[in-house]
Design an enzyme around this catalytic site. Structure first.
Site, PDB file in Angstrom:
ATOM      1  CG  HIS A   1      -1.933   1.113   1.151  1.00  0.00           C
ATOM      2  ND1 HIS A   1      -3.187   0.943   0.623  1.00  0.00           N
ATOM      3  CD2 HIS A   1      -1.835   2.419   1.473  1.00  0.00           C
ATOM      4  CE1 HIS A   1      -3.831   2.095   0.657  1.00  0.00           C
ATOM      5  NE2 HIS A   1      -3.027   3.014   1.162  1.00  0.00           N
ATOM      6  CB  CYS A   2       2.173   3.251  -2.644  1.00  0.00           C
ATOM      7  SG  CYS A   2       3.330   4.597  -2.927  1.00  0.00           S
ATOM      8  N   PRO A   3       1.579   5.101   0.325  1.00  0.00           N
ATOM      9  CG  PRO A   3       2.931   5.813   2.081  1.00  0.00           C
ATOM     10  CD  PRO A   3       2.656   4.638   1.210  1.00  0.00           C
TER      11      PRO A   3
END
Ligand SMILES: [Zn+2]
Ligand SMILES: [Zn+2]
Length: 360
Positions: free
Chosen positions: A150-152
Site C-alpha cells: 500500500h503506497c501512501p
C-alpha cells in the site's frame, strides 16, 4: 462493522482526507518545479530542452495519475464463499468441520499457495478464499489481487491492476528529476561562481537542482529494487514472506525466467510497454508457476495445451497465458474444469490443518 456515523464516522472521514496529504505534497512540488523550470530557468533560448521537458512532464503526470486513480482489483465472485458456506462456517466451531467447508469451497479454484500450516488461505474479513498472491490490505480493508504494497505517496494499493503504472511512474519521475538536474547544472554552477544576475530566479534554480538531485537518489534506489522484483517475478510482500506452495516454500515459485517475468507485467505488445495503459498478462487471480509440474501427485496436468510448456515446464494457467490477457474472468470455465480434474484425488490426501490467515 460499525456504521459510519457519529464520531467514528467523522474520524474515518478525516483520516481519509489525511491520506491525501502525501499526494498533495508531491503534486505541489511538481507544480512548483514546472513553474520554476519553464518560467524562471532561462531556457527560452533552448527550445529542444523545453520540448523534451514537456514530454517527460506529461509522461510523469500521466503515469502518476493512473497509479493513483486505477482501482485495485479484488478477487472475482468465484472466490467468495456462497451464502450457505458462509453460514456453515460461522456455525461450525473452529476445527476440522470448518476446514472441510473451506476445502470444498476451494476445490475448483486455481489456487496453489497455502498458509504456513498448509491450510487454504482464507480472508475472514472479506469472506473469501484468497487467490494466489492476493493479500488483505488493512488500509483499504479489502483483498487486493497480486498485492505489492500500500503506497501512501499515491494513496492507493499497488497491485495487479496498477503495478505497471507504478513502475512507469518511478521510471518517468526519475527521468524527470535527472533531466532537470542535468539541464539545471550549468546554472547551478553559475550560481556558486556569482555568474547569475541577482533576481529571485536565482533561488528557484538552486532549489530546483537540490530537489531534483535528492529525489533522483531516492527514486533510483526504489526503481532499481522494483526492476529486480520484476525480473524475479516477486512482489514486495513476497520478499518478506516467501509464498508457500502445497509441498514446499519457494521464494522464486512464480518466476518463469527474465523474459516471461517481464512480459507478465508489461504484456506481449512492445508498443504499450512505455505507456501507462493496462497491458499486463493474466487475470490477476491465477499465475503460472513452474512448481506444479514437480508435484508428483499432479502427473496428469494439462501442460501440453501450451506448446512451449513442455520444454520450459511452465504449467499454469492450463490455457496459454496469452489467451488470458483479459483481466476480467471471462473464460473461467475452461480452466476451472481442467484444474478441477487435476485436483481430483488430491483433496484430502494431504491433511493440512486449515487455519484462518490474517495479513496486513
Ligand atoms: Zn480480505
Ligand atoms: Zn491498500
Amino acid at each position: 462493522r460499525a456504521p459510519s456515523c457519529g464520531w467514528g464516522g467523522v474520524r474515518r472521514r478525516c483520516q481519509r482526507l489525511l491520506y491525501w496529504v502525501p499526494v498533495l505534497f508531491i503534486s505541489s512540488i511538481l507544480c512548483w518545479s514546472y513553474y520554476a523550470y519553464v518560467t524562471q530557468l532561462c531556457l527560452r533560448e533552448c527550445l529542444v530542452c523545453l520540448v523534451a521537458y514537456h514530454i517527460f512532464f506529461m509522461l510523469f503526470v500521466w503515469s502518476y495519475w493512473k497509479t493513483i486513480f486505477t482501482l485495485p482489483m479484488n478477487p472475482s465472485k468465484e472466490f467468495h464463499l456462497s451464502y450457505s458456506d458462509k453460514e456453515s462456517l460461522e456455525r461450525e466451531p473452529r476445527g476440522e468441520s470448518q476446514q472441510e467447508v473451506l476445502r470444498r469451497a476451494a476445490k475448483d479454484l486455481p489456487i496453489y499457495t497455502r498458509t504456513m500450516s498448509g491450510a487454504i488461505r482464507y480472508c475472514d474479513r472479506c469472506h473469501l478464499v484468497k487467490p494466489d498472491r492476493c493479500h488483505h490490505c488493512s488500509v483499504c480493508d479489502k483483498c487486493i489481487l497480486k498485492m505489492d504494497h500500500h503506497c501512501p505517496w499515491v494513496n492507493n494499493c499497488v497491485g495487479f491492476s496498477n503495478y505497471k503504472f507504478f513502475l512507469l511512474f518511478l521510471a518517468y519521475s526519475l527521468l524527470y528529476c535527472l533531466f532537470i538536474a542535468a539541464t539545471d547544472l550549468q546554472y547551478f554552477i553559475k550560481f556558486w561562481t556569482n555568474g547569475l544576475p541577482d533576481t529571485q530566479a536565482k533561488f528557484h534554480i538552486m532549489f530546483l537542482f537540490f530537489a531534483a538531485a535528492m529525489f533522483s537518489v531516492s527514486l533510483s534506489s526504489l526503481f532499481g529494487y522494483h526492476c529486480w522484483l520484476v525480473s524475479k517475478n516477486k512482489s514486495t510482500l513476497e520478499v518478506f514472506r516467501a509464498p508457500i506452495f502445497r509441498h514446499r516454500t519457494d521464494k522464486n515459485g512464480f518466476s518463469l525466467g527474465f523474459s516471461k517475468n517481464l512480459r507478465q507485467v508489461f504484456g506481449d505488445e512492445k508498443k504499450y510497454w512505455l505507456l501507462p495503459v493496462f497491458s499486463s498478462l493474466g487475470d490477476g487471480c491465477s499465475f503460472p508457476t513452474c512448481l506444479v509440474n514437480q508435484d508428483p501427485e499432479q502427473a496428469s496436468t494439462p501442460g501440453g495445451l501450451n506448446s512451449t510448456s513442455k520444454n520450459e515446464s511452465l504449467l499454469f494457467p492450463a490455457k496459454p497465458l496469452r489467451d488470458s490477457q483479459s483481466h476480467l474472468l471471462t473464460d473461467t470455465q475452461s480452466w476451472s474444469d481442467i484444474s478441477a480434474k487435476a485436483e481430483k484425488g488430491k483433496i484430502g490426501m494431504s491433511n493440512p490443518a486449515l487455519t484462518m490467515e490474517n495479513e496486513t
